[in-house]
Design an enzyme around this catalytic site. Sequence first.
Site, mmCIF file in Angstrom:
data_model
loop_
_atom_site.group_PDB
_atom_site.id
_atom_site.type_symbol
_atom_site.label_atom_id
_atom_site.label_comp_id
_atom_site.label_asym_id
_atom_site.label_seq_id
_atom_site.Cartn_x
_atom_site.Cartn_y
_atom_site.Cartn_z
ATOM 1 N N ASN A 12 -9.939 2.205 -4.732
ATOM 2 C CA ASN A 12 -8.805 3.141 -4.708
ATOM 3 C C ASN A 12 -8.636 3.902 -6.035
ATOM 4 O O ASN A 12 -7.964 4.931 -6.086
ATOM 5 C CB ASN A 12 -7.485 2.434 -4.372
ATOM 6 C CG ASN A 12 -7.333 2.068 -2.909
ATOM 7 O OD1 ASN A 12 -6.633 1.124 -2.563
ATOM 8 N ND2 ASN A 12 -7.979 2.824 -2.010
ATOM 9 N N ASP A 25 -3.111 -0.439 6.102
ATOM 10 C CA ASP A 25 -3.791 0.853 6.132
ATOM 11 C C ASP A 25 -3.019 1.858 6.976
ATOM 12 O O ASP A 25 -2.322 1.480 7.926
ATOM 13 C CB ASP A 25 -5.209 0.655 6.695
ATOM 14 C CG ASP A 25 -6.119 1.828 6.361
ATOM 15 O OD1 ASP A 25 -5.714 2.706 5.578
ATOM 16 O OD2 ASP A 25 -7.240 1.869 6.900
HETATM 17 C C1 FPP Z 1 -3.572 2.314 2.642
HETATM 18 O O1 FPP Z 1 -3.136 3.487 3.289
HETATM 19 C C2 FPP Z 1 -2.602 1.837 1.678
HETATM 20 C C3 FPP Z 1 -2.796 1.759 0.333
HETATM 21 C C4 FPP Z 1 -4.049 2.147 -0.328
HETATM 22 C C5 FPP Z 1 -1.734 1.282 -0.564
HETATM 23 C C6 FPP Z 1 -0.809 0.245 -0.007
HETATM 24 C C7 FPP Z 1 0.402 0.239 -0.838
HETATM 25 C C8 FPP Z 1 1.658 0.009 -0.412
HETATM 26 C C9 FPP Z 1 2.007 -0.360 0.957
HETATM 27 C C10 FPP Z 1 2.774 0.166 -1.370
HETATM 28 C C11 FPP Z 1 2.723 -0.710 -2.573
HETATM 29 C C12 FPP Z 1 2.796 -2.135 -2.242
HETATM 30 C C13 FPP Z 1 3.517 -3.052 -2.905
HETATM 31 C C14 FPP Z 1 3.331 -4.470 -2.532
HETATM 32 C C15 FPP Z 1 4.482 -2.733 -3.947
HETATM 33 P P1 FPP Z 1 -3.994 4.800 3.072
HETATM 34 O O2 FPP Z 1 -3.409 5.537 1.931
HETATM 35 O O3 FPP Z 1 -5.428 4.446 2.932
HETATM 36 O O4 FPP Z 1 -3.735 5.550 4.410
HETATM 37 P P2 FPP Z 1 -4.753 6.537 5.170
HETATM 38 O O5 FPP Z 1 -5.943 5.717 5.544
HETATM 39 O O6 FPP Z 1 -3.969 6.989 6.343
HETATM 40 O O7 FPP Z 1 -5.082 7.642 4.225
#
Ligand code: FPP
Length: 246
Positions: free
Chosen positions: A69, A21
């Site tokens: 998501n 996250d």
């Molecule tokens: C959460 O951060 C992260 C995600 C919803 C996506 C995670 C994806 C990756 C790390 C890349 C793809 C992975 C692979 C294995 C290819 P957020 O967007 O919720 O951050 P925030 O809470 O700061 O908005």
Amino acid sequence: MGFKEQIDLNRLPQHVAIIMDGNGRWAKNQGKFRVFGHESGVLSVKDIVEGCVDIGIKYLTVYAFSAENWNRPIEEVNALMELLISTINAEAESLNKNNIRLNAIGDLKSLPKKCQDDLANVMQITAHNTKCTLTLALSYSAQWEIAQAAKRIAEKVQAQDLTLEEINEACFAAHLTTAEMPDPELLIRTSGENRISNFLLWQIAYTELYFTETLWPDFRREHLFEAIVDFQKRERRFGKISEQLN
Ligand code: FPP
């Protein structure tokens, strides 16, 4: 002494799960678009997978895309799907070279066709690997998973392939998407949020939880090793009292 040297390799968790996250906030802090945070987050995934292989963690499960998501702006959803496709294809060879098996859990049928096909392909070409299993939770929701398991069990009872007496915790666990893996002993969530967010609800019954302020794109293997050192200091009693352990 670094955290790696403090790890007792005889008491490693077999399975580490991570809620990655903070990508969006990390990007925003630098005045960049959210997608830049996700792209940078891929570098963290790579470093953590290498860290797991380095010390001998057998299972790593990462929450890459939750069922919830899908409600994000369409541009971000599309960018995440494209990033997923490009990453698994770019890493297929390296996964094989490092003896890592790629696995995926979640409502995979809801992913774009190209994503499903490429995932299936890389899962197939890495299927024989034994050093570590990297599981991507994609379009995953633990409540969905539990409801699916209940449905499959009900179907078996209806077809008289299973009796009511045979339904117990082990039977239920065998109908989850994680049936082949041990439950995670350690669950890490980055970015200072202290929630589980519908991740592996059944499987974390006795899991040690580790929350860190570090944002996912800043999380590197040294942070993982720190979490494992912390994990190894804890006493896992499983309902017993201290004196009964060992
Ligand atoms: C959460 O951060 C992260 C995600 C919803 C996506 C995670 C994806 C990756 C790390 C890349 C793809 C992975 C692979 C294995 C290819 P957020 O967007 O919720 O951050 P925030 O809470 O700061 O908005």
